[in-house]
Design a protein around this motif. Structure first.
Motif, short mmCIF file in Angstrom:
data_model
loop_
_atom_site.label_atom_id
_atom_site.label_comp_id
_atom_site.label_asym_id
_atom_site.label_seq_id
_atom_site.Cartn_x
_atom_site.Cartn_y
_atom_site.Cartn_z
N THR A 37 0.84 -1.20 0.00
CA THR A 37 0.00 0.00 0.00
C THR A 37 0.88 1.25 0.00
O THR A 37 2.09 1.16 0.15
CB THR A 37 -0.89 0.03 1.26
OG1 THR A 37 -0.04 0.07 2.40
CG2 THR A 37 -1.76 -1.21 1.34
N ASP A 38 0.24 2.41 -0.14
CA ASP A 38 1.02 3.65 -0.22
C ASP A 38 1.64 4.02 1.12
O ASP A 38 2.47 4.93 1.18
CB ASP A 38 0.19 4.81 -0.80
CG ASP A 38 -1.10 5.07 -0.04
OD1 ASP A 38 -1.32 4.40 1.01
OD2 ASP A 38 -1.87 5.92 -0.47
N GLY A 44 -0.70 -5.27 0.76
CA GLY A 44 -1.91 -4.86 0.05
C GLY A 44 -1.51 -4.28 -1.29
O GLY A 44 -0.43 -4.57 -1.81
N THR A 45 -2.40 -3.47 -1.85
CA THR A 45 -2.13 -2.88 -3.17
C THR A 45 -2.62 -1.45 -3.20
O THR A 45 -3.61 -1.13 -2.56
CB THR A 45 -2.85 -3.67 -4.27
OG1 THR A 45 -2.84 -5.06 -3.97
CG2 THR A 45 -2.16 -3.49 -5.60
N ILE A 62 -3.62 1.62 -5.94
CA ILE A 62 -3.83 2.00 -7.34
C ILE A 62 -2.93 3.19 -7.71
O ILE A 62 -2.45 3.28 -8.84
CB ILE A 62 -5.32 2.27 -7.62
CG1 ILE A 62 -5.60 2.25 -9.13
CG2 ILE A 62 -5.77 3.60 -7.00
CD1 ILE A 62 -7.07 2.17 -9.48
N ASP A 63 -2.68 4.08 -6.73
CA ASP A 63 -1.83 5.24 -7.02
C ASP A 63 -0.37 4.81 -7.26
O ASP A 63 0.30 5.35 -8.13
CB ASP A 63 -1.91 6.25 -5.87
CG ASP A 63 -3.29 6.89 -5.77
OD1 ASP A 63 -4.03 6.84 -6.77
OD2 ASP A 63 -3.63 7.42 -4.71
N SER A 93 -5.66 -8.90 -4.42
CA SER A 93 -5.91 -7.49 -4.67
C SER A 93 -4.99 -6.93 -5.75
O SER A 93 -5.32 -5.94 -6.40
CB SER A 93 -5.76 -6.68 -3.38
OG SER A 93 -4.42 -6.66 -2.94
N LEU A 153 -6.99 -7.44 -8.94
CA LEU A 153 -8.19 -6.61 -8.99
C LEU A 153 -7.84 -5.12 -9.11
O LEU A 153 -8.51 -4.38 -9.83
CB LEU A 153 -9.03 -6.84 -7.73
CG LEU A 153 -9.55 -8.27 -7.55
CD1 LEU A 153 -10.29 -8.41 -6.24
CD2 LEU A 153 -10.48 -8.65 -8.70
N THR A 154 -6.78 -4.68 -8.42
CA THR A 154 -6.41 -3.28 -8.48
C THR A 154 -5.82 -2.92 -9.84
O THR A 154 -6.11 -1.86 -10.40
CB THR A 154 -5.44 -2.92 -7.34
OG1 THR A 154 -6.00 -3.34 -6.10
CG2 THR A 154 -5.18 -1.42 -7.27
N LYS A 206 -6.57 -4.40 -12.65
CA LYS A 206 -7.71 -4.36 -13.59
C LYS A 206 -8.49 -3.06 -13.46
O LYS A 206 -8.94 -2.49 -14.46
CB LYS A 206 -8.66 -5.56 -13.32
CG LYS A 206 -8.14 -6.88 -13.88
CD LYS A 206 -9.01 -8.05 -13.43
CE LYS A 206 -10.29 -8.18 -14.24
NZ LYS A 206 -11.04 -9.41 -13.86
N THR A 207 -8.63 -2.58 -12.23
CA THR A 207 -9.34 -1.31 -12.01
C THR A 207 -8.59 -0.15 -12.63
O THR A 207 -9.19 0.73 -13.26
CB THR A 207 -9.54 -1.08 -10.49
OG1 THR A 207 -10.23 -2.21 -9.94
CG2 THR A 207 -10.35 0.18 -10.23
N ASP A 266 -9.74 2.51 -15.55
CA ASP A 266 -9.63 3.96 -15.39
C ASP A 266 -8.90 4.57 -16.58
O ASP A 266 -9.31 5.61 -17.11
CB ASP A 266 -8.85 4.31 -14.12
CG ASP A 266 -9.68 4.09 -12.87
OD1 ASP A 266 -10.85 3.69 -13.00
OD2 ASP A 266 -9.14 4.31 -11.77
#
Lengths: 209, 132
Positions: free
Chosen positions: B38-39, B44-45, B47-48, B71, B74-75, B77-78, B82
């Protein structure tokens, strides 16, 4: 009651409060068959949703849900981030530019959320996921709305449907995500994603009651 | 110019280590970026982080993204949805490939100047490389 920007914001606010109040229970469910971070992830994601809504001050219910979805995708961290985030964004886009959505329109938005989650995660009913709570909720909501029922009655039916769907996940064997590695050992537990979906739909019912 | 590679993992260390290994085997001509965790550095993951890695890896020939599981997939793919919605961003393809083996295959092919389709194809062919 109509579903306007204020109501949509109240829904996300109530969802955040409900998830935060039940964070330990969600994490406990996830510790049984997942990686034990669902409660904390959902609390963080919904808090980011509220921050994003406050910053953008959207004027339509659709834009409120899109802003919520963006916050959730950016900050949740786990698989529930893209799944719930896409669900809220697609629901928001389905509402279009309307400033006040009817029960029918909210039903169509919830269906768009379900389609988004199925498309992204590839799960279906019976796989022991959030879909097992959301799918019966959407069906129950739309059945009431199709009969001309008001938003409050449709949302109450959706919340009941989600809670029944959550209970039905207990005997299911997981076929998606970390829990699927457990095979038959995933049986006997509520699915954490279905549990958070039930909380979010109960929050909607309470906000529009 | 070469196709860039982005490695997305649930773990910052896994993404970083696999990027390091693929870079060692592919040489310095390929831009390989890690987007793990994560950031704020948890499992985790983000997107940024993935979007920033894609931007950094792109030299105009496109970016091949590999994901490990959950994730990450899924992230990624999201993010792809976008980018398609927004338009005008870098050309990005997700490779359905084993993470480490696919990363090395993609990086080596990218180093030879192959196009994005070929690089993604080489990552996906890594499924068929038997070990025993």
């Amino acid at each position: 009651m109509a579903f306007d920007a204020q109501t949509a914001t109240a829904w996300i606010t109530a969802s955040e409060a409900a998830v935060k109040a039940d964070e330990a229970r969600l994490t406990g469910l996830d510790a049984a068959i997942g990686d034990g971070d669902h409660g904390a992830n959902m609390a963080r994601g919904l808090a980011a949703a509220l921050t994003n809504i406050a910053e953008r001050a959207p004027s339509t219910p659709g834009d409120v849900l899109v802003a919520a979805g963006r916050g959730i995708v950016a900050k949740t961290g786990g698989a529930s981030g893209p799944l719930y985030g896409s669900a809220f964004r697609r629901a928001g886009k389905a509402l279009g530019d309307t400033t006040s959505a009817s029960a029918d329109e909210v039903g169509a938005a919830l269906e768009a959320a379900l389609t988004a989650i199925k498309g992204l995660g590839g799960a279906n009913e019976g796989d022991k996921t959030m879909i097992d709570a959301l799918a019966p909720a959407v069906a129950a909501f739309q059945a009431v709305a199709a009969d001309g029922g008001p938003l409050a009655a449709a949302a109450a039916a959706a919340a009941d449907g989600a809670e029944q769907g959550l209970a039905a996940t207990v005997p299911m064997q997981a076929r998606k995500g970390r829990a699927s590695y457990l095979g038959p050992r995933s049986v006997g537990h509520e699915d954490p994603g279905a549990a958070s979906t039930a909380l979010i739909l109960r929050a909607l019912a309470e906000v529009v009651a | 110019m070469t196709v860039g590679i982005v490695l997305v993992s649930h773990s910052p260390a896994v993404a970083g280590s696999v990027a390091e290994m693929a870079a060692e085997l592919a040489g310095p001509s390929v831009a390989i970026r890690a987007a793990g965790g994560t950031d704020d550095g948890r499992f985790g993951t983000s997107i940024d982080l993935i979007a920033a890695a894609v931007k950094a890896a792109d030299s105009g020939d496109g970016v091949c993204v590999l994901m490990d599981m959950g994730s990450s997939v899924l992230t990624a793919k999201t993010l792809l949805e976008d980018l398609e919605d927004d338009g005008g961003g870098p050309l990005v393809r997700l490779a359905d490939a084993p993470f480490t083996e696919g990363a090395v295959a993609a990086a080596v092919l990218a180093s030879t100047g192959q196009d994005l389709d070929t690089v993604v194809g080489s990552a996906e062919q890594a499924w068929s490389m038997r070990k025993l």
